[in-house]
Design a protein around this motif. Structure first.
Motif, short mmCIF file in Angstrom:
data_model
loop_
_atom_site.label_atom_id
_atom_site.label_comp_id
_atom_site.label_asym_id
_atom_site.label_seq_id
_atom_site.Cartn_x
_atom_site.Cartn_y
_atom_site.Cartn_z
N VAL A 96 36.86 40.72 60.79
CA VAL A 96 37.78 41.81 61.15
C VAL A 96 38.96 41.82 60.19
N VAL A 97 39.19 42.99 59.59
CA VAL A 97 40.33 43.18 58.70
C VAL A 97 41.35 44.05 59.43
N LEU A 98 42.57 43.52 59.53
CA LEU A 98 43.66 44.23 60.19
C LEU A 98 44.53 44.94 59.17
N VAL A 99 44.95 46.15 59.49
CA VAL A 99 45.83 46.92 58.63
C VAL A 99 47.17 47.06 59.35
N ALA A 100 48.25 46.75 58.62
CA ALA A 100 49.59 46.82 59.19
C ALA A 100 50.51 47.58 58.24
N LEU A 101 51.49 48.24 58.80
CA LEU A 101 52.50 48.93 58.00
C LEU A 101 53.45 47.93 57.36
N THR A 102 53.88 48.24 56.15
CA THR A 102 54.97 47.49 55.54
C THR A 102 56.27 48.20 55.94
N GLU A 103 57.37 47.63 55.55
CA GLU A 103 58.66 48.28 55.81
C GLU A 103 58.69 49.65 55.14
N ALA A 104 58.19 49.73 53.91
CA ALA A 104 58.14 51.02 53.20
C ALA A 104 57.28 52.02 53.96
N GLY A 105 56.18 51.55 54.52
CA GLY A 105 55.30 52.41 55.32
C GLY A 105 55.98 52.91 56.58
N ARG A 106 56.74 52.03 57.22
CA ARG A 106 57.47 52.45 58.43
C ARG A 106 58.55 53.47 58.08
N LEU A 107 59.25 53.26 56.98
CA LEU A 107 60.32 54.18 56.58
C LEU A 107 59.78 55.55 56.16
N LEU A 108 58.54 55.56 55.72
CA LEU A 108 57.93 56.82 55.28
C LEU A 108 57.74 57.81 56.42
N GLU A 109 57.64 57.31 57.64
CA GLU A 109 57.38 58.18 58.80
C GLU A 109 58.44 59.27 58.93
N GLU A 110 59.68 58.93 58.76
CA GLU A 110 60.75 59.93 58.90
C GLU A 110 60.64 61.03 57.84
N ARG A 111 60.32 60.65 56.61
CA ARG A 111 60.17 61.63 55.54
C ARG A 111 58.97 62.55 55.79
N VAL A 112 57.90 61.97 56.31
CA VAL A 112 56.69 62.74 56.57
C VAL A 112 56.89 63.68 57.77
N ALA A 113 57.72 63.28 58.71
CA ALA A 113 57.99 64.13 59.87
C ALA A 113 58.57 65.48 59.44
N THR A 114 59.35 65.48 58.38
CA THR A 114 59.91 66.72 57.84
C THR A 114 58.79 67.63 57.32
N ALA A 115 57.84 67.04 56.62
CA ALA A 115 56.70 67.82 56.11
C ALA A 115 55.89 68.38 57.27
N GLN A 116 55.66 67.57 58.28
CA GLN A 116 54.88 68.01 59.44
C GLN A 116 55.56 69.19 60.12
N GLN A 117 56.86 69.11 60.29
CA GLN A 117 57.60 70.22 60.92
C GLN A 117 57.53 71.50 60.09
N ALA A 118 57.55 71.36 58.78
CA ALA A 118 57.45 72.53 57.90
C ALA A 118 56.10 73.22 58.08
N VAL A 119 55.04 72.44 58.21
CA VAL A 119 53.71 73.03 58.40
C VAL A 119 53.62 73.67 59.78
N VAL A 120 54.16 73.03 60.80
CA VAL A 120 54.17 73.62 62.14
C VAL A 120 54.88 74.97 62.11
N CYS A 121 56.00 75.05 61.42
CA CYS A 121 56.73 76.32 61.32
C CYS A 121 55.88 77.39 60.65
N ARG A 122 55.11 76.99 59.65
CA ARG A 122 54.25 77.96 58.95
C ARG A 122 53.17 78.55 59.84
N THR A 123 52.79 77.84 60.91
CA THR A 123 51.75 78.37 61.80
C THR A 123 52.26 79.56 62.60
N GLY A 124 53.56 79.62 62.81
CA GLY A 124 54.12 80.70 63.62
C GLY A 124 53.86 80.53 65.10
N LEU A 125 53.35 79.37 65.51
CA LEU A 125 53.03 79.12 66.91
C LEU A 125 54.14 78.33 67.58
#
Length: 156
Positions: A96-125
Motif C-alpha cells: 500500500v502506497v499512501l499519498v499525503a499533501l505537503t505544506e505547499a499542497g495544503r497552501l495551494l487549496e486557497e489559490r485553487v478555490a479562486t479558480a473554482q469560483q471563477a468557473v462556477v460564475c461562468r456557469t451562470g447557475l
C-alpha cells in the motif's frame, strides 16, 4: 448534401452522451488556464481535491474515489510529487502506497478555490441549480452503472 437521419434516426444533437461530452469539455477548458497559473492540470486538480477533502489516502483508494485505475493515478501523483505538492510513503502493508499533501499542497487549496469560483460564475447557475445538477448527474451515473452491472456488461 444528404440530410438523411439514418435507419434509426440517430442525430448528434439528440444524444445525451454528446451533450455531456460537450459540457465536460467546456468546463475543463474553463479550468485549464486558471489551474495552469498554479501549476496543475485538470486531472491533477481532481487528485488534489480528493486529498484536500479526505487527507492521506492510499493510491488504490484514490483511484477508486476518482473512478480511475491505479495505473492512471500513478503518473498524476508522480507529477504532483515532483512539483512538491504531495509525498508518497509505504504503509505498514508494503503493498500500500499512501499519498499525503505537503505544506505547499495544503497552501495551494486557497489559490485553487479562486479558480473554482471563477468557473462556477461562468456557469451562470445559482447554488441550488448547481446542487440539483450535480445530484442529477450522480444519479444518472449510478443508474447507468447499476444497469451495466445488472446485465453483466456496459453495452446496453
Amino acid at each position: 448534401m444528404a440530410t438523411s437521419t439514418g435507419q434509426r434516426g440517430l442525430r448528434l444533437d439528440d444524444q445525451l452522451c454528446f451533450a455531456l461530452y460537450a459540457a465536460t469539455n467546456s468546463v475543463v477548458r474553463a479550468y485549464r488556464p486558471l489551474l495552469g497559473e498554479v501549476g496543475l492540470t485538470y486531472p491533477q486538480y481532481l487528485v488534489m481535491l480528493a486529498l484536500w477533502q479526505d487527507g492521506v489516502t492510499a493510491v488504490h483508494d484514490l483511484a477508486a474515489r476518482l473512478q480511475l485505475t491505479s495505473s492512471a493515478i500513478t503518473p498524476l501523483v508522480d507529477r504532483l510529487e515532483a512539483a512538491g505538492f504531495v509525498t508518497r510513503a509505504r504503509a505498514s502493508d508494503r503493498r500500500v502506497v499512501l499519498v499525503a499533501l505537503t505544506e505547499a499542497g495544503r497552501l495551494l487549496e486557497e489559490r485553487v478555490a479562486t479558480a473554482q469560483q471563477a468557473v462556477v460564475c461562468r456557469t451562470g447557475l445559482g447554488d441550488r441549480d448547481l446542487a440539483d445538477l450535480r445530484q442529477e448527474l450522480r444519479d444518472l451515473a449510478d443508474r447507468v452503472a447499476a444497469t451495466g452491472t445488472a446485465r453483466g456488461d456496459a453495452t446496453g
